[in-house]
Design an enzyme around this catalytic site. Structure first.
Site, PDB file in Angstrom:
ATOM      1  N   GLN A  15       0.838  -1.215   0.000  1.00 40.15           N
ATOM      2  CA  GLN A  15       0.000   0.000   0.000  1.00 40.15           C
ATOM      3  C   GLN A  15       0.860   1.247   0.000  1.00 40.15           C
ATOM      4  OE1 GLN A  15      -3.695   0.264   2.660  1.00 40.15           O
ATOM      5  NE2 GLN A  15      -2.260   1.551   3.796  1.00 40.15           N
ATOM      6  N   GLY A  18       5.117   2.116  -0.324  1.00 42.03           N
ATOM      7  CA  GLY A  18       5.716   0.812  -0.610  1.00 42.03           C
ATOM      8  C   GLY A  18       5.173   0.199  -1.881  1.00 42.03           C
ATOM      9  N   ASP A  36       4.174  -7.498   3.964  1.00 40.87           N
ATOM     10  CA  ASP A  36       3.145  -6.634   4.534  1.00 40.87           C
ATOM     11  C   ASP A  36       2.316  -7.423   5.551  1.00 40.87           C
ATOM     12  OD1 ASP A  36       1.944  -3.720   3.182  1.00 40.87           O
ATOM     13  OD2 ASP A  36       0.789  -4.728   4.744  1.00 40.87           O
ATOM     14  N   CYS A  63       3.613 -10.742   6.748  1.00 41.03           N
ATOM     15  CA  CYS A  63       4.596 -10.707   7.836  1.00 41.03           C
ATOM     16  C   CYS A  63       4.510  -9.381   8.559  1.00 41.03           C
ATOM     17  CB  CYS A  63       6.003 -10.888   7.246  1.00 41.03           C
ATOM     18  SG  CYS A  63       7.360 -10.480   8.357  1.00 41.03           S
ATOM     19  N   SER A 138      11.355  10.733   7.450  1.00 38.20           N
ATOM     20  CA  SER A 138      10.252  11.678   7.228  1.00 38.20           C
ATOM     21  C   SER A 138      10.777  13.091   7.398  1.00 38.20           C
ATOM     22  CB  SER A 138       9.160  11.408   8.273  1.00 38.20           C
ATOM     23  OG  SER A 138       8.288  12.504   8.421  1.00 38.20           O
ATOM     24  N   TYR A 151       6.162   9.459  16.912  1.00 40.56           N
ATOM     25  CA  TYR A 151       6.410   9.263  15.469  1.00 40.56           C
ATOM     26  C   TYR A 151       7.659  10.061  15.091  1.00 40.56           C
ATOM     27  CZ  TYR A 151       5.713   9.452  10.394  1.00 40.56           C
ATOM     28  OH  TYR A 151       5.883   9.357   9.022  1.00 40.56           O
ATOM     29  N   THR A 188      -1.450   9.012   1.240  1.00 46.12           N
ATOM     30  CA  THR A 188      -1.616   7.573   1.490  1.00 46.12           C
ATOM     31  C   THR A 188      -2.560   7.396   2.681  1.00 46.12           C
ATOM     32  OG1 THR A 188       0.059   7.310   3.215  1.00 46.12           O
ATOM     33  CG2 THR A 188       0.833   7.293   0.910  1.00 46.12           C
TER      34      THR A 188
HETATM   35  N1  NAI Z   1       2.219   9.261   4.259  1.00 45.32           N
HETATM   36  C1  NAI Z   1       3.029  10.245   4.685  1.00 45.32           C
HETATM   37  O1  NAI Z   1       2.624  11.424   4.781  1.00 45.32           O
HETATM   38  C2  NAI Z   1       4.437   9.951   5.056  1.00 45.32           C
HETATM   39  C3  NAI Z   1       4.884   8.646   5.267  1.00 45.32           C
HETATM   40  N2  NAI Z   1       6.202   8.454   5.645  1.00 45.32           N
HETATM   41  C4  NAI Z   1       6.670   7.096   5.914  1.00 45.32           C
HETATM   42  O2  NAI Z   1       6.572   6.301   4.730  1.00 45.32           O
HETATM   43  C5  NAI Z   1       6.426   4.927   5.092  1.00 45.32           C
HETATM   44  C6  NAI Z   1       5.237   4.334   4.356  1.00 45.32           C
HETATM   45  O3  NAI Z   1       4.098   5.046   4.774  1.00 45.32           O
HETATM   46  P1  NAI Z   1       2.749   5.143   3.904  1.00 45.32           P
HETATM   47  O4  NAI Z   1       2.931   4.459   2.599  1.00 45.32           O
HETATM   48  O5  NAI Z   1       2.315   6.548   3.942  1.00 45.32           O
HETATM   49  O6  NAI Z   1       1.782   4.290   4.846  1.00 45.32           O
HETATM   50  P2  NAI Z   1       0.558   3.323   4.491  1.00 45.32           P
HETATM   51  O7  NAI Z   1      -0.119   3.107   5.817  1.00 45.32           O
HETATM   52  O8  NAI Z   1      -0.205   3.820   3.353  1.00 45.32           O
HETATM   53  O9  NAI Z   1       1.293   1.962   4.043  1.00 45.32           O
HETATM   54  C7  NAI Z   1       2.102   1.290   4.963  1.00 45.32           C
HETATM   55  C8  NAI Z   1       2.067  -0.187   4.656  1.00 45.32           C
HETATM   56  O10 NAI Z   1       2.871  -0.811   5.648  1.00 45.32           O
HETATM   57  C9  NAI Z   1       2.160  -1.905   6.193  1.00 45.32           C
HETATM   58  N3  NAI Z   1       2.585  -2.107   7.593  1.00 45.32           N
HETATM   59  C10 NAI Z   1       2.286  -1.334   8.655  1.00 45.32           C
HETATM   60  N4  NAI Z   1       2.809  -1.875   9.770  1.00 45.32           N
HETATM   61  C11 NAI Z   1       3.434  -3.023   9.397  1.00 45.32           C
HETATM   62  C12 NAI Z   1       4.142  -4.022  10.087  1.00 45.32           C
HETATM   63  N5  NAI Z   1       4.290  -3.981  11.426  1.00 45.32           N
HETATM   64  N6  NAI Z   1       4.663  -5.043   9.375  1.00 45.32           N
HETATM   65  C13 NAI Z   1       4.509  -5.105   8.044  1.00 45.32           C
HETATM   66  N7  NAI Z   1       3.830  -4.197   7.314  1.00 45.32           N
HETATM   67  C14 NAI Z   1       3.305  -3.164   8.005  1.00 45.32           C
HETATM   68  C15 NAI Z   1       0.691  -1.549   6.076  1.00 45.32           C
HETATM   69  O11 NAI Z   1      -0.119  -2.697   6.071  1.00 45.32           O
HETATM   70  C16 NAI Z   1       0.662  -0.800   4.756  1.00 45.32           C
HETATM   71  O12 NAI Z   1       0.419  -1.664   3.689  1.00 45.32           O
HETATM   72  C17 NAI Z   1       6.269   4.909   6.619  1.00 45.32           C
HETATM   73  O13 NAI Z   1       7.517   4.595   7.206  1.00 45.32           O
HETATM   74  C18 NAI Z   1       5.883   6.353   6.955  1.00 45.32           C
HETATM   75  O14 NAI Z   1       6.271   6.723   8.262  1.00 45.32           O
HETATM   76  C19 NAI Z   1       7.106   9.475   5.796  1.00 45.32           C
HETATM   77  C20 NAI Z   1       6.703  10.747   5.575  1.00 45.32           C
HETATM   78  C21 NAI Z   1       5.359  11.093   5.190  1.00 45.32           C
HETATM   79  C1  LIG Z   2       0.545  10.833   9.810  1.00 47.37           C
HETATM   80  C2  LIG Z   2       2.036  10.926   9.854  1.00 47.37           C
HETATM   81  C3  LIG Z   2       2.605  11.508   8.601  1.00 47.37           C
HETATM   82  C4  LIG Z   2       3.658  12.541   8.925  1.00 47.37           C
HETATM   83  C5  LIG Z   2       4.309  13.009   7.696  1.00 47.37           C
HETATM   84  C6  LIG Z   2       5.382  14.021   7.952  1.00 47.37           C
HETATM   85  O1  LIG Z   2       6.505  13.816   7.627  1.00 47.37           O
HETATM   86  C7  LIG Z   2       5.012  15.269   8.607  1.00 47.37           C
HETATM   87  C8  LIG Z   2       5.916  16.211   8.812  1.00 47.37           C
HETATM   88  C9  LIG Z   2       5.468  17.467   9.497  1.00 47.37           C
HETATM   89  C10 LIG Z   2       5.724  17.436  10.982  1.00 47.37           C
HETATM   90  O2  LIG Z   2       4.835  16.545  11.593  1.00 47.37           O
HETATM   91  C11 LIG Z   2       5.562  18.879  11.403  1.00 47.37           C
HETATM   92  C12 LIG Z   2       5.996  19.617  10.202  1.00 47.37           C
HETATM   93  O3  LIG Z   2       6.103  20.832  10.147  1.00 47.37           O
HETATM   94  C13 LIG Z   2       6.253  18.704   9.082  1.00 47.37           C
HETATM   95  C14 LIG Z   2       5.799  19.414   7.800  1.00 47.37           C
HETATM   96  C15 LIG Z   2       6.038  18.583   6.595  1.00 47.37           C
HETATM   97  C16 LIG Z   2       6.810  19.057   5.582  1.00 47.37           C
HETATM   98  C17 LIG Z   2       7.490  20.394   5.622  1.00 47.37           C
HETATM   99  C18 LIG Z   2       7.926  20.797   4.219  1.00 47.37           C
HETATM  100  C19 LIG Z   2       8.714  22.102   4.322  1.00 47.37           C
HETATM  101  C20 LIG Z   2       9.060  22.631   2.955  1.00 47.37           C
HETATM  102  O4  LIG Z   2       8.255  22.468   2.014  1.00 47.37           O
HETATM  103  O5  LIG Z   2      10.145  23.259   2.857  1.00 47.37           O
END
Ligand code: NAI
Ligand SMILES: CCCCCC(=O)/C=C/[C@H]1[C@H](O)CC(=O)[C@@H]1C/C=C\CCCC(=O)O
Length: 261
Positions: A15, A18, A36, A63, A138, A151, A188
């Site tokens: 999802q 990933g 996943d 997993c 992040s 987080y 996402t």
């Molecule tokens: N969506 C966002 O705004 C941001 C996401 N990230 C990071 O990107 C990465 C991916 O996040 P997204 O794609 O947004 O999340 P998402 O929730 O859309 O996808 C995450 C996937 O990981 C799987 N997952 C969750 N826990 C698990 C576990 N214990 N074992 C195996 N699989 C597991 C879920 O089932 C899901 O398919 C994460 O590390 C998140 O912290 C970083 C910055 C911003």
């Molecule tokens: C639900 C968890 C997702 C969190 C995603 C993330 O990385 C959030 C970051 C923000 C943080 O929580 C507080 C902030 O100010 C971050 C803002 C995110 C991006 C800043 C971009 C700045 C730029 O465009 O120069």
């Protein structure tokens, strides 16, 4: 790194970010092991990927990355099936300020274990042929949030661990490039957690501020994150790189201050 025939393992691959990188890798001729914990999203994803790229181009493992024995087995089965491992993307992550210890276990502890397992199967230390690891942090590691303190802590940890491991790899001649990717908000299902009290806990009352932050900084498409990951995979010069991806600057790198003597 040309990707035809390369073998990648992606945690959280079914999802969001990933899935986007898994599809991008498959489009470029790589084979992918998707790891996943969610069987429903994995089943839907498997159907789509096998339809698009053929049965056999990807492996699916249900997993939970916090299950050490299972994670070891997944890496072992991937290498046994495909013959080797070239790319490992430690992407699985959650946002749960209520069960914050689970957040640490998934986002940081299991990412460390995934990094070490990848090195076990890729490092020249172990007689392997090298490869590349991408750990997902992040922008929260640069712009902390009062709304998601744990987080944020995990993402700071991923950043520091990955930079240190990249230097260890260089010093130890592992032959493995280790880099970290720091996206801003990405469109996402993870972002929906800010509207869920059982995920935000005591910080649920701040959800409007978080929404405003998303409005201010923009929300990225997962495909842009996949583009950044592809850049890291294909650029053999990158080790210890800190890639940031934001709406304001797109894909760019953190330029570290030189270490003081
Ligand atoms: N969506 C966002 O705004 C941001 C996401 N990230 C990071 O990107 C990465 C991916 O996040 P997204 O794609 O947004 O999340 P998402 O929730 O859309 O996808 C995450 C996937 O990981 C799987 N997952 C969750 N826990 C698990 C576990 N214990 N074992 C195996 N699989 C597991 C879920 O089932 C899901 O398919 C994460 O590390 C998140 O912290 C970083 C910055 C911003
Ligand atoms: C639900 C968890 C997702 C969190 C995603 C993330 O990385 C959030 C970051 C923000 C943080 O929580 C507080 C902030 O100010 C971050 C803002 C995110 C991006 C800043 C971009 C700045 C730029 O465009 O120069």
């Amino acid at each position: 790194m040309a990707l035809t025939g390369r073998i990648a393992l992606v945690t959280g691959g079914a999802q969001g970010i990933g899935r986007a990188i898994s599809e991008a890798l498959l489009r470029e001729g790589a084979k992918v092991a998707l790891v996943d914990s969610n069987p429903e999203v994995a089943r839907e994803c498997r159907g789509r990927l096998e339809e698009a790229f053929g049965v056999g181009s990807s492996l699916f493992f249900e997993c939970d990355v916090t299950d050490w024995a299972k994670l070891q087995e997944v890496f072992r089965k991937t290498v046994k099936h495909f013959g080797h491992l070239d790319i490992a993307i430690n992407n699985a992550g959650i946002n749960n300020e209520k069960d914050w210890q689970k957040t640490i276990n998934v986002n940081l502890t299991s990412l460390i274990k995934g990094t070490y397992l990848a090195l076990e199967h890729m490092s020249r230390e172990n007689g392997k042929d090298g490869g590349v690891i991408i750990n997902v942090s992040s922008m929260a590691a640069f712009m902390h949030s009062p709304h998601m303190p744990v987080y944020t802590a995990t993402k700071y940890g991923v950043l520091g661990f990955t930079k240190a491991m990249a230097e260890a790899s260089a010093v130890g001649n592992f032959g493995v490039r280790i880099n970290v990717l720091c996206p801003a908000y990405v469109d996402t299902p993870l972002l929906q957690t800010i509207d869920e009290e059982d995920k935000m806990g005591r910080y649920f009352k701040y959800k409007e501020e978080l929404r405003q932050s998303m409005h201010t900084y923009g929300i990225l498409d997962p495909s842009l994150i996949a583009d950044g990951m592809m850049m890291i995979i294909k650029d053999g010069s990158l080790n210890g790189a800190v890639m940031k991806i934001t709406a304001s600057k797109g894909i760019h790198f953190q330029n570290d201050e030189p270490m003081s003597a």
